[in-house]
Scaffold this motif. Structure first.
Motif, PDB file in Angstrom:
ATOM      1  N   PHE A  32      -3.449   7.314  -5.136  1.00  0.00           N
ATOM      2  CA  PHE A  32      -2.564   8.298  -4.519  1.00  0.00           C
ATOM      3  C   PHE A  32      -1.435   7.727  -3.635  1.00  0.00           C
ATOM      4  N   PRO A  33      -1.641   6.575  -2.968  1.00  0.00           N
ATOM      5  CA  PRO A  33      -0.609   6.130  -2.013  1.00  0.00           C
ATOM      6  C   PRO A  33       0.834   6.099  -2.529  1.00  0.00           C
TER       7      PRO A  33
ATOM      8  N   SER B  22      -4.132  -2.990   3.043  1.00  0.00           N
ATOM      9  CA  SER B  22      -2.930  -3.757   2.698  1.00  0.00           C
ATOM     10  C   SER B  22      -2.398  -3.353   1.322  1.00  0.00           C
ATOM     11  N   LEU B  23      -3.297  -3.103   0.363  1.00  0.00           N
ATOM     12  CA  LEU B  23      -2.859  -2.653  -0.968  1.00  0.00           C
ATOM     13  C   LEU B  23      -2.260  -1.251  -0.877  1.00  0.00           C
ATOM     14  N   VAL B  24      -2.881  -0.411  -0.058  1.00  0.00           N
ATOM     15  CA  VAL B  24      -2.392   0.961   0.141  1.00  0.00           C
ATOM     16  C   VAL B  24      -0.973   0.931   0.723  1.00  0.00           C
ATOM     17  N   VAL B  25      -0.765   0.079   1.729  1.00  0.00           N
ATOM     18  CA  VAL B  25       0.550  -0.019   2.369  1.00  0.00           C
ATOM     19  C   VAL B  25       1.592  -0.480   1.354  1.00  0.00           C
ATOM     20  N   PHE B  26       1.250  -1.481   0.557  1.00  0.00           N
ATOM     21  CA  PHE B  26       2.212  -2.015  -0.420  1.00  0.00           C
ATOM     22  C   PHE B  26       2.611  -0.957  -1.455  1.00  0.00           C
ATOM     23  N   THR B  27       1.627  -0.293  -2.051  1.00  0.00           N
ATOM     24  CA  THR B  27       1.950   0.672  -3.103  1.00  0.00           C
ATOM     25  C   THR B  27       2.645   1.918  -2.537  1.00  0.00           C
ATOM     26  N   ALA B  28       2.227   2.338  -1.338  1.00  0.00           N
ATOM     27  CA  ALA B  28       2.886   3.494  -0.714  1.00  0.00           C
ATOM     28  C   ALA B  28       4.341   3.166  -0.385  1.00  0.00           C
TER      29      ALA B  28
END
Lengths: 311, 71
Positions: free
Chosen positions: A160-161, A32-38
Motif C-alpha cells: 500500500f505505501p 525503510s522499505l515503506v519510506v522508499f516506496t511511499a
C-alpha cells in the motif's frame, strides 16, 4: 519514605524499557522499505506537493507502518517467543510489556492517521488506516495462523505505501498507483518462498503454517513460478502508463528476464538437485529479488526526474 | 540523611525522558511548520482572515474602499 528506602524499592524493580526498545517495536527495517516506496509513489505522481507537506506525509506513513508493526508484535508475542529469529524482540525478551506495545501501536496509529488527514487528504489517511487494519487485524489476527497463503495476504499490507504516497499528491487512486501496489504484491510471494526454500525456519514449531511445510517443497516451487508470471506482466505493464518510459522499460525487461529465469530454474529442478549445489539457484534468485524491487522503483524515480527536466 | 535531589531513577530514565522531550519538540515543529505552510499556500491571506464571514474593514483592499466596496 526516606531517600534510602525509595532507592531500594526502585532498585528492586525489573528492567525498564529504553527508547531503543520502543523503537524496535516499530520494525525499523520494514519501515525503510515503506519510506522508499511511499516516497516514489509521492514523487512520480503528476501533482506536486509542498516539500514540507511531503515530508510530514512520509513521516506519517512510516509511523503508521511502525504502529502496525507494534500491534503485530503485541499480538504475535507468543509466536515470537518460540522462534529463534524473533525471540529477541522487545516483548518476548521481556524488555517491553505487551500492554505498552498495544498502547504505543494504538496511539501511533491514531496519531499518524489523523495527522495525515490534516496535512494532506482523507483518501491518503483512509488508505493508511486500512493498511494498519489490514496488517494488524486481517493478517496478524485472522490469517497468519490459519493459512499457508499468509505471506501473499500479508504482502498486501506492504504494497500500500506507494499507493498512499500517490494519494497524498493526487487525492485519489489511479491505474499507476494500482500497478505499483500490484508490483509489490506479486513480488512478495516468489521473493519470500525463494528464501523459505533455502532457510530452515521454525514457523512450523510456532504453529504458523508455511507453504514449504503444509504443501511441500515441490508445491512451493510451483508457486514461485506461478506468482512470477503475473509479476512480469504487471512490471512491464507499468512501463506503459504515464509514469513509465524507456528507462523504466529497459530496467524492467532486464530484471524481469533475470528474475523469471531464476524462478523458472527453481521450478524446473527438484530437492535432490538443490541439495547437491547447496540451493545455489534459490539463493541467487532471492538476491535478484532484492535488487528487482529497488531497481523498478529506482527507475520510476529516474523517469520522474527526466520528466521534470523536460526530457 | 541528606536528601539527594538527583535520584538513581532520574539517571535510569534519562534516556527515555530525553527521547520523549525530543519527540514533543519534533511534534511541535511539525504542527508549526504545517500551519505556516498551509497558510502560505492560501496565497491571499483574506481567504484565511474571512473564514468566519465577519467583515473586517482592515483587510479590504484600498481600491475597493475608494470605489465603495465590491457589493
Amino acid at each position: 519514605m526516606s531517600d534510602m528506602s525509595l532507592h531500594e524499592t526502585v532498585a528492586e524493580t525489573e528492567y525498564e524499557a529504553q527508547m531503543g526498545d520502543y523503537f524496535a517495536l516499530l520494525k525499523p527495517r520494514v519501515m525503510s522499505l515503506v519510506v522508499f516506496t511511499a516516497l516514489v509513489g509521492l514523487i512520480v505522481a503528476p501533482v506536486g506537493v509542498h516539500p514540507f507537506i511531503g515530508f510530514v506525509a512520509i513521516l506519517c506513513i512510516a509511523v503508521g507502518a511502525g504502529a502496525s508493526g507494534a500491534l503485530n508484535m503485541w499480538w504475535d508475542a507468543d509466536i515470537d517467543a518460540r522462534m529463534r529469529r524473533t525471540a529477541k524482540r522487545p516483548i518476548p525478551d521481556g524488555r517491553v510489556k505487551p500492554g505498552e506495545a498495544l498502547g504505543i501501536g494504538m496511539a501511533l496509529s491514531g496519531f499518524s492517521i489523523v495527522l495525515l488527514a490534516l496535512a494532506t487528504n482523507f483518501v491518503a489517511a483512509g488508505l493508511l488506516a486500512f493498511t494498519i487494519f489490514f496488517y494488524a487485524v486481517v493478517y496478524s489476527m485472522w490469517l497468519k495462523r490459519a493459512t499457508p497463503q499468509n505471506i501473499v495476504i500479508g504482502g498486501a499490507a506492504g504494497s500500500f505505501p506507494p499507493m498512499i504516497g500517490w494519494a497524498v499528491a493526487t487525492g485519489g487512486v489511479g491505474i499507476e498507483s494500482i500497478l505499483m501496489f500490484a508490483l509489490i504484491f506479486m513480488w512478495t510471494p516468489p521473493h519470500f518462498w525463494a528464501l523459505a526454500l533455502f532457510v530452515k525456519t521454525d514457523y512450523g514449531d510456532a504453529g504458523v503454517p508455511m507453504l514449504t511445510e503444509t504443501h511441500g517443497r515441490r508445491s512451493t516451487r510451483n508457486h514461485v513460478l506461478a506468482y512470477c508470471l503475473p509479476l512480469v506482466a504487471v512490471a512491464i505493464g507499468l512501463g506503459f502508463t504515464s509514469i513509465g518510459g524507456w528507462v523504466y522499460l529497459t530496467v524492467a525487461v532486464f530484471f524481469n528476464a533475470w528474475f523469471l529465469k531464476g524462478c523458472y530454474d527453481i521450478w524446473h529442478r527438484d530437492e535432490a538437485q538443490a541439495e547437491a549445489d547447496k540451493y545455489k539457484v534459490e539463493i541467487q534468485t532471492f538476491k535478484v529479488s532484492l535488487y528487482y524491487l529497488f531497481a523498478h522503483f529506482g527507475a520510476l524515480l529516474i523517469e520522474a526526474a527526466l520528466r521534470s527536466g523536460g526530457l | 540523611m541528606a536528601l539527594r535531589v538527583e535520584h538513581e531513577l532520574h539517571n535510569r530514565r534519562r534516556g527515555r525522558n530525553t527521547g520523549v522531550g525530543l519527540l514533543l519538540i519534533g511534534f511541535l515543529a511539525i504542527v508549526f511548520g504545517l500551519t505556516i505552510t498551509k497558510v502560505l499556500q492560501l496565497g491571499d491571506a483574506r481567504k484565511f482572515e474571512t473564514f468566519d464571514h465577519v467583515a473586517r474593514p482592515q483587510i479590504i483592499p484600498q481600491d475597493e474602499v475608494e470605489t465603495g466596496g465590491t457589493n
